[in-house]
Design a protein around this motif. Structure first.
Motif, PDB file in Angstrom:
ATOM      1  N   THR A   6       0.832  -1.208   0.000  1.00 32.48           N
ATOM      2  CA  THR A   6       0.000   0.000   0.000  1.00 32.48           C
ATOM      3  C   THR A   6       0.863   1.252   0.000  1.00 32.48           C
ATOM      4  O   THR A   6       0.583   2.213  -0.738  1.00 32.48           O
ATOM      5  CB  THR A   6      -0.936  -0.005   1.216  1.00 32.48           C
ATOM      6  N   LEU A   7       1.924   1.272   0.803  1.00 34.73           N
ATOM      7  CA  LEU A   7       2.832   2.419   0.795  1.00 34.73           C
ATOM      8  C   LEU A   7       3.451   2.619  -0.583  1.00 34.73           C
ATOM      9  O   LEU A   7       3.546   3.755  -1.085  1.00 34.73           O
ATOM     10  CB  LEU A   7       3.928   2.222   1.839  1.00 34.73           C
ATOM     11  N   GLU A   8       3.857   1.529  -1.214  1.00 37.52           N
ATOM     12  CA  GLU A   8       4.460   1.630  -2.549  1.00 37.52           C
ATOM     13  C   GLU A   8       3.445   2.150  -3.563  1.00 37.52           C
ATOM     14  O   GLU A   8       3.767   2.984  -4.411  1.00 37.52           O
ATOM     15  CB  GLU A   8       4.993   0.272  -2.987  1.00 37.52           C
ATOM     16  N   ARG A   9       2.210   1.673  -3.459  1.00 38.45           N
ATOM     17  CA  ARG A   9       1.181   2.116  -4.400  1.00 38.45           C
ATOM     18  C   ARG A   9       0.883   3.604  -4.236  1.00 38.45           C
ATOM     19  O   ARG A   9       0.751   4.341  -5.217  1.00 38.45           O
ATOM     20  CB  ARG A   9      -0.107   1.309  -4.194  1.00 38.45           C
ATOM     21  N   LEU A  10       0.814   4.056  -2.990  1.00 39.10           N
ATOM     22  CA  LEU A  10       0.579   5.473  -2.760  1.00 39.10           C
ATOM     23  C   LEU A  10       1.718   6.326  -3.321  1.00 39.10           C
ATOM     24  O   LEU A  10       1.484   7.367  -3.937  1.00 39.10           O
ATOM     25  CB  LEU A  10       0.418   5.744  -1.259  1.00 39.10           C
ATOM     26  N   ALA A  11       2.951   5.878  -3.098  1.00 40.10           N
ATOM     27  CA  ALA A  11       4.095   6.614  -3.633  1.00 40.10           C
ATOM     28  C   ALA A  11       4.032   6.675  -5.159  1.00 40.10           C
ATOM     29  O   ALA A  11       4.286   7.725  -5.767  1.00 40.10           O
ATOM     30  CB  ALA A  11       5.392   5.962  -3.174  1.00 40.10           C
ATOM     31  N   ILE A  21       3.550  11.170   1.759  1.00 38.35           N
ATOM     32  CA  ILE A  21       3.390  10.207   2.845  1.00 38.35           C
ATOM     33  C   ILE A  21       4.168  10.691   4.060  1.00 38.35           C
ATOM     34  O   ILE A  21       5.353  11.021   3.965  1.00 38.35           O
ATOM     35  CB  ILE A  21       3.878   8.806   2.421  1.00 38.35           C
ATOM     36  N   ALA A  22       3.485  10.731   5.194  1.00 36.88           N
ATOM     37  CA  ALA A  22       4.095  11.174   6.447  1.00 36.88           C
ATOM     38  C   ALA A  22       3.880  10.124   7.522  1.00 36.88           C
ATOM     39  O   ALA A  22       3.023   9.251   7.406  1.00 36.88           O
ATOM     40  CB  ALA A  22       3.501  12.508   6.887  1.00 36.88           C
ATOM     41  N   MET A  23       4.666  10.229   8.584  1.00 36.01           N
ATOM     42  CA  MET A  23       4.494   9.380   9.757  1.00 36.01           C
ATOM     43  C   MET A  23       4.238  10.270  10.968  1.00 36.01           C
ATOM     44  O   MET A  23       4.884  11.308  11.134  1.00 36.01           O
ATOM     45  CB  MET A  23       5.743   8.531  10.012  1.00 36.01           C
ATOM     46  N   ALA A  24       3.280   9.848  11.808  1.00 39.03           N
ATOM     47  CA  ALA A  24       3.028  10.503  13.086  1.00 39.03           C
ATOM     48  C   ALA A  24       2.877   9.397  14.119  1.00 39.03           C
ATOM     49  O   ALA A  24       1.847   8.729  14.179  1.00 39.03           O
ATOM     50  CB  ALA A  24       1.769  11.358  13.021  1.00 39.03           C
ATOM     51  N   THR A  25       3.904   9.183  14.927  1.00 32.74           N
ATOM     52  CA  THR A  25       3.962   8.004  15.785  1.00 32.74           C
ATOM     53  C   THR A  25       4.374   8.346  17.203  1.00 32.74           C
ATOM     54  O   THR A  25       5.114   9.308  17.435  1.00 32.74           O
ATOM     55  CB  THR A  25       4.948   6.967  15.204  1.00 32.74           C
ATOM     56  N   GLU A  34      11.752   3.283   5.022  1.00 27.62           N
ATOM     57  CA  GLU A  34      12.128   4.695   5.105  1.00 27.62           C
ATOM     58  C   GLU A  34      11.931   5.425   3.785  1.00 27.62           C
ATOM     59  O   GLU A  34      11.549   6.609   3.762  1.00 27.62           O
ATOM     60  CB  GLU A  34      13.584   4.826   5.554  1.00 27.62           C
ATOM     61  N   GLN A  35      12.143   4.728   2.687  1.00 20.13           N
ATOM     62  CA  GLN A  35      12.057   5.345   1.366  1.00 20.13           C
ATOM     63  C   GLN A  35      10.688   5.929   1.062  1.00 20.13           C
ATOM     64  O   GLN A  35      10.558   6.818   0.206  1.00 20.13           O
ATOM     65  CB  GLN A  35      12.385   4.293   0.294  1.00 20.13           C
ATOM     66  N   TYR A  36       9.656   5.469   1.747  1.00 18.20           N
ATOM     67  CA  TYR A  36       8.309   5.895   1.416  1.00 18.20           C
ATOM     68  C   TYR A  36       7.875   7.171   2.134  1.00 18.20           C
ATOM     69  O   TYR A  36       6.889   7.795   1.734  1.00 18.20           O
ATOM     70  CB  TYR A  36       7.306   4.777   1.748  1.00 18.20           C
TER      71      TYR A  36
END
Length: 224
Positions: free
Chosen positions: A95-100, A106-110, A127-129
């Motif tokens: 899914t991350l690859e498809r979005l990219a 794409i962001a992270m909030a953790t 990390e690449q995504y």
């Protein structure tokens, strides 16, 4: 090109960290002479900052910083054990690859620390995504909107162009506090009924359904 931003939680959303978190917390409580916390109580704190988690689970304990340190030490030791696993959920990387590939930002909030994020990246090529990453070390934690606002500011996204994907009530509350679209997923720490109760705009039970929801958001954004 439609401008769109997906902000992801990590634990319980992309990575199945239930075993390591539960084991480390139980060992930390044991090391501090405390009774083992109930998993149902623990899972409801996931996403909060570590000291807030410890304070919630052991409100009368005299040394919350010490309990937090014991958790960090137990977490590191658990990662070093031969049977340790912290797998990605099936469909997460795809899914991350498809979005990219579809030109999403794409962001992270953790609630993880930078050290914890680095450990995940060393295990899984994620990390690449990510175009920007915000975590518990950077400022106010969930459900404060800080991390969402910083992610949007860093990438130049407006609230109507952004959504958050998370498994915990604190993810949904953070997104609602920031005024963005909120997507709950039921395969992690939070239950669907809990995510619904705190106002998730939609809830998905697998990545196929999540992907359909993301496509719908992208289409709606292109119509605005």
């Amino acid at each position: 090109m439609t401008f769109k931003l997906a902000i992801w939680d990590m634990d319980g959303t992309i990575v199945d960290s239930r075993d390591v978190i539960r084991t480390a917390m139980c060992r930390a409580f044991e090391a501090c002479g405390l009774p083992e916390p109930h998993y149902d109580d623990l899972r409801k704190t996931i996403g909060l900052g570590l000291e807030e988690v410890c304070q919630t689970l052991a409100p009368d304990y005299h040394d919350i910083p010490g309990l937090s340190l014991a958790y960090k030490e137990a977490f590191v030791l658990r990662r070093q054990e031969e049977d340790f696993k912290e797998p990605l959920y099936d469909g997460a990387m795809e899914t991350l690859e498809r979005l990219a590939n579809d030109n999403w930002l794409i962001a992270m909030a953790t609630g993880k620390s930078h050290r914890g994020i680095r450990a995940i990246f060393e295990m899984h090529p994620l990390e690449q995504y990510f175009d920007t990453i915000w975590c518990a070390d950077d400022g106010p934690g969930k459900p404060h909107p800080f991390m969402v606002e910083q992610a949007m500011n860093a990438l130049g996204a407006d609230a109507h162009q952004s959504l958050i994907i998370g498994d915990a009530i604190h993810d949904i509350a953070m997104g609602r506090n920031a005024g963005i679209h909120t997507i709950g997923v039921s395969w992690g720490f939070g239950e669907a009924s809990e995510l619904e109760a705190v106002g998730a705009h939609e809830i998905h039970h697998d990545f196929a359904s999540l992907n359909a929801g993301l496509d719908q958001f992208a289409f709606a954004s292109s119509e605005k």
